[in-house]
Scaffold this active site. Structure first.
Site, PDB file in Angstrom:
ATOM      1  N   ASP A  53       0.890  -1.145   0.027  1.00  0.00           N
ATOM      2  CA  ASP A  53      -0.109   0.117   0.108  1.00  0.00           C
ATOM      3  C   ASP A  53       0.935   1.219   0.073  1.00  0.00           C
ATOM      4  O   ASP A  53       2.138   1.014   0.423  1.00  0.00           O
ATOM      5  CB  ASP A  53      -0.904  -0.015   1.143  1.00  0.00           C
ATOM      6  CG  ASP A  53      -1.880   0.999   1.353  1.00  0.00           C
ATOM      7  OD1 ASP A  53      -2.591   1.397   0.254  1.00  0.00           O
ATOM      8  OD2 ASP A  53      -2.200   1.826   2.129  1.00  0.00           O
TER       9      ASP A  53
ATOM     10  N   ASP B 292      -0.426   5.255   0.842  1.00  0.00           N
ATOM     11  CA  ASP B 292      -0.582   6.327   1.784  1.00  0.00           C
ATOM     12  C   ASP B 292      -0.574   5.421   3.078  1.00  0.00           C
ATOM     13  O   ASP B 292      -1.347   4.441   3.320  1.00  0.00           O
ATOM     14  CB  ASP B 292      -2.120   6.730   1.550  1.00  0.00           C
ATOM     15  CG  ASP B 292      -1.870   7.775   0.439  1.00  0.00           C
ATOM     16  OD1 ASP B 292      -1.125   8.314   0.019  1.00  0.00           O
ATOM     17  OD2 ASP B 292      -3.195   7.650  -0.256  1.00  0.00           O
TER      18      ASP B 292
ATOM     19  N   ASP C 163      -1.357  -0.776   5.934  1.00  0.00           N
ATOM     20  CA  ASP C 163      -1.600   0.079   7.454  1.00  0.00           C
ATOM     21  C   ASP C 163      -3.017  -0.208   7.799  1.00  0.00           C
ATOM     22  O   ASP C 163      -3.360   0.536   9.070  1.00  0.00           O
ATOM     23  CB  ASP C 163      -1.121   1.422   7.412  1.00  0.00           C
ATOM     24  CG  ASP C 163      -1.973   2.385   6.500  1.00  0.00           C
ATOM     25  OD1 ASP C 163      -2.140   1.895   5.379  1.00  0.00           O
ATOM     26  OD2 ASP C 163      -2.577   3.373   6.977  1.00  0.00           O
TER      27      ASP C 163
END
Length: 342
Positions: free
Chosen positions: A26, A28, A225
């Site tokens: 990922d 961001d 995250d």
């Protein structure tokens, strides 16, 4: 241990960058936040790549096309090519192309990433509900997306046009904090139409399929995250995952995670790719990791011992994810996490 039976974080005797051939990362909250590289990301990714690990950047953000994302990564010090980037715009465009013939008009509510991905699939982006679109596609359009664009989607959908969404992330991280994501805008259109979109992005199968088709990964590790997109996407795809604590997930959310949101590994940041992971073992009626022992029972979640905060968190996860830990973490997580400084 399979994702379906996950009751504790797993260990790895070798560095994750050696145990897996491809990292599905990922962006961001993992590689950067607000456009700036997260601490340790650049050097960790460079080391993993130099050691032979394939790096693929998988994002639910449909705004920017892959070449723009690759250029940004390269500027940050992580050399990347457009083929290294997989977006939810690509996944949703494939989903639409499988249902409508080439040349079909698609009303775009979003940015250039969607328009480019649609054209790559032989579809024609249009801007108005009056252009006779065969479908509506909605993706993140940036913080300045006009309200009128959401109204345009409603006009078309209320006329019976099928609706697609790149993803439904309610929030995204930015340099100033957490802000509304595409999912918030999707909710506006849902309220205005009563309709339900077909969704392509993480954690749903179309995004995982797009990623595997484009990378050819044989033994992939999802790195993210977010529990409800990255980790659940890995669960749905039947692959292992590494949660990094550099984005929206904190210790309390992790302890309360449902089975489909429980990562294989947990680490502070992307340096976790370069190391093995300590084993969590049954110990003294609870679970131990490093110098810590965590137990759950009688409505209590307790932590004893000493060591690194991450080892303590791993032990707590194992205790909280058992039947005895169900509900206990909501009562006692704050005390245990405060002891770890998390």
């Amino acid at each position: 241990m399979s994702q379906q039976s996950r009751t504790r974080p797993s260990g790895s005797a070798t560095a994750l960058s050696e145990a897996y051939d491809t990292a599905l990362l990922d962006l961001d909250g993992v590689v950067y936040a607000g456009g700036e590289a997260i601490a340790h990301a650049v050097e960790s990714l460079s080391t993993a790549r130099d050691g032979g690990m394939r790096l693929a950047y998988v994002t639910n953000n449909a705004l920017r096309p892959p070449d723009t994302v690759a250029a940004h990564l390269t500027e940050l010090g992580v050399p990347a090519e457009p083929d290294d980037v997989i977006t939810s715009a690509q996944a949703v465009s494939r989903l639409i192309a499988e249902q409508f013939p080439a040349g079909s008009k698609v009303l775009v509510i979003g940015g250039d990433g969607l328009r480019i991905a649609l054209r790559e699939r032989g579809l024609e982006p249009v801007e108005s509900a009056d252009d006779d679109p065969a479908a509506v596609v909605q993706g993140y359009g940036g913080p300045d997306l006009p309200w009128a664009r959401l109204a345009e989607a409603c006009y078309a959908i209320n006329r019976g046009v099928p609706w697609f969404a790149s993803n439904t992330d309610l929030t995204i991280p930015s340099a100033r904090g957490i802000m509304p994501g595409n999912g918030a805008a999707v909710e506006v259109v849902r309220i205005g139409t009563g309709a339900e979109p077909q969704i392509a992005g993480k954690p749903l199968p179309p995004m995982h399929r797009e990623t595997i088709l484009r990378t050819g990964a044989r033994k992939a590790l999802v790195v993210g995250d977010r529990l409800d997109t990255d980790i659940e996407g890995a669960f749905n795809g039947g692959v292992d995952s590494l949660l990094v604590l550099t984005g929206v997930t904190d210790g309390a959310r992790l302890l309360a995670a449902e089975p489909q949101h429980r990562p294989t590994y947990v680490d502070a940041d992307l340096r976790g790719l370069l190391t093995g992971q300590p084993e969590v073992v049954a110990r003294d009626g609870g679970f131990g990791c490093g110098g810590w022992t965590a137990t759950a029972g009688a409505g209590e979640l307790t932590l004893d011992g000493d060591g690194t905060a991450l080892d303590g968190l791993r032990a707590l996860c194992a205790a909280a994810w058992t039947d005895a830990g169900e509900g206990a973490c909501a009562l006692d997580a704050g005390k245990a996490l405060a002891r770890l400084g998390l």
